[in-house]
Design a protein around this motif. Structure first.
Motif, mmCIF file in Angstrom:
data_model
loop_
_atom_site.group_PDB
_atom_site.id
_atom_site.type_symbol
_atom_site.label_atom_id
_atom_site.label_comp_id
_atom_site.label_asym_id
_atom_site.label_seq_id
_atom_site.Cartn_x
_atom_site.Cartn_y
_atom_site.Cartn_z
ATOM 1 N N UNK A 43 23.859 -20.448 -60.171
ATOM 2 C CA UNK A 43 24.712 -20.217 -59.005
ATOM 3 C C UNK A 43 26.176 -20.326 -59.413
ATOM 4 N N UNK A 44 27.052 -19.838 -58.547
ATOM 5 C CA UNK A 44 28.485 -19.855 -58.809
ATOM 6 C C UNK A 44 29.041 -21.252 -58.521
ATOM 7 N N UNK A 45 29.246 -22.026 -59.564
ATOM 8 C CA UNK A 45 29.712 -23.407 -59.407
ATOM 9 C C UNK A 45 31.123 -23.490 -58.824
ATOM 10 N N UNK A 46 31.901 -22.441 -58.986
ATOM 11 C CA UNK A 46 33.256 -22.422 -58.421
ATOM 12 C C UNK A 46 33.196 -22.480 -56.894
ATOM 13 N N UNK A 47 32.133 -21.921 -56.322
ATOM 14 C CA UNK A 47 31.980 -21.889 -54.866
ATOM 15 C C UNK A 47 31.132 -23.045 -54.325
ATOM 16 N N UNK A 48 30.944 -24.081 -55.113
ATOM 17 C CA UNK A 48 30.103 -25.199 -54.676
ATOM 18 C C UNK A 48 30.731 -25.996 -53.528
ATOM 19 N N UNK A 49 32.046 -26.110 -53.505
ATOM 20 C CA UNK A 49 32.704 -26.885 -52.441
ATOM 21 C C UNK A 49 32.352 -26.382 -51.043
ATOM 22 N N UNK A 50 32.383 -25.067 -50.778
ATOM 23 C CA UNK A 50 31.981 -24.602 -49.449
ATOM 24 C C UNK A 50 30.521 -24.935 -49.109
ATOM 25 N N UNK A 52 28.931 -27.686 -50.201
ATOM 26 C CA UNK A 52 28.953 -29.117 -49.888
ATOM 27 C C UNK A 52 29.586 -29.397 -48.527
ATOM 28 N N UNK A 53 30.511 -28.517 -48.116
ATOM 29 C CA UNK A 53 31.171 -28.673 -46.806
ATOM 30 C C UNK A 53 30.327 -28.086 -45.674
ATOM 31 N N UNK A 54 29.193 -27.456 -46.033
ATOM 32 C CA UNK A 54 28.329 -26.877 -45.021
ATOM 33 C C UNK A 54 28.762 -25.506 -44.539
ATOM 34 N N UNK A 55 29.741 -24.911 -45.193
ATOM 35 C CA UNK A 55 30.248 -23.589 -44.794
ATOM 36 C C UNK A 55 29.407 -22.453 -45.359
ATOM 37 N N UNK A 56 28.697 -22.704 -46.470
ATOM 38 C CA UNK A 56 27.824 -21.720 -47.092
ATOM 39 C C UNK A 56 26.553 -22.424 -47.530
#
Length: 168
Positions: A43-50, A52-56
Motif C-alpha cells: 500500500x501507499x505508505x505516504x497516504x497512511x495518515x488519512x 489512521x485519521x479515518x478519512x480513507x
C-alpha cells in the motif's frame, strides 16, 4: 529454462515497484517470493495518515493487492518478519518470529505443529523450536540442515517432509 529464485524481504513501495519493472523486463526469469511483516499487501505508505485519521480505508491506498501477487506468480507471505538471512545456505528465517509472536499474544506453542515452506529449520531455529515445545514440523523443499534435523529428532519432534529422503 529453470528460473532463478528471488526472495524480497519487505513488502514496501520501492521494492514492489522494482518487482513491477522486473516483471515487465523479464517476466519468466525469477521465481519470486516476498516476505512482509505487515498483514496487508503493498500500500501507499505516504497516504497512511488519512487512513489512521479515518478519512480513507486501507483499500483506498492499496497499490498491489493480494490478487496482483497471485496473478504474477509471486509467493506472498504476510505477517512474516524475517529474523535472519543466511547467505551461505541461501535461506531466510521466520520461525523465531512465529514463536515470539505467539509469546507476545499469550498463545502457547506447546505441542503445536509448525508449517515451514523452505525445508527443515537451521540449527539456531531448531533450538528455538525445541525450547518452544513444538512437537511437529511440516515442511516442503530441501534444506542442508543435517545438524538441525538431528537435534529435532533427538528432541522427539516429528518431521514431515514432501521429500522424505532428506531425513535419512
Amino acid at each position: 529454462m529453470k528460473r532463478m529464485k528471488l526472495v524480497m524481504v519487505g513488502n514496501g513501495m520501492a521494492g514492489v515497484r522494482t518487482l513491477e519493472e522486473l516483471l515487465k523486463l523479464a517476466p519468466d526469469l525469477y521465481d519470486i517470493t516476498v516476505f512482509g511483516s505487515e498483514s496487508h499487501a503493498n500500500y501507499n505508505r505516504i497516504l497512511l495518515s488519512p487512513v489512521l485519521a479515518g478519512e480513507q480505508t486501507i483499500q483506498d491506498i492499496m497499490l498491489n493487492d493480494v490478487d496482483w501477487y497471485e496473478k504474477n506468480g509471486i509467493a506472498l507471505h504476510l505477517n512474516k518478519k524475517i529474523t535472519r538471512i543466511d547467505r551461505k545456505n541461501r535461506t531466510v528465517h521466520a520461525e523465531e518470529n512465529a514463536i515470539l509472536h505467539a509469546a507476545k499474544h499469550g498463545v502457547s506453542t506447546e505441542g503445536s505443529t509448525l508449517y515451514v515452506t523452505a525445508g527443515p529449520p537451521c540449527v539456531a531455529c531448531a533450538k528455538n523450536l525445541i525450547n518452544a515445545w513444538i512437537k511437529r514440523i511440516i515442511y516442503s523443499g530441501n534444506y542442508p540442515g543435517e545438524h538441525a534435523v538431528r537435534f529435532l529428532k533427538e528432541a522427539n519432534i516429528e518431521l514431515v517432509s514432501a521429500d522424505p529422503s532428506i531425513l535419512k
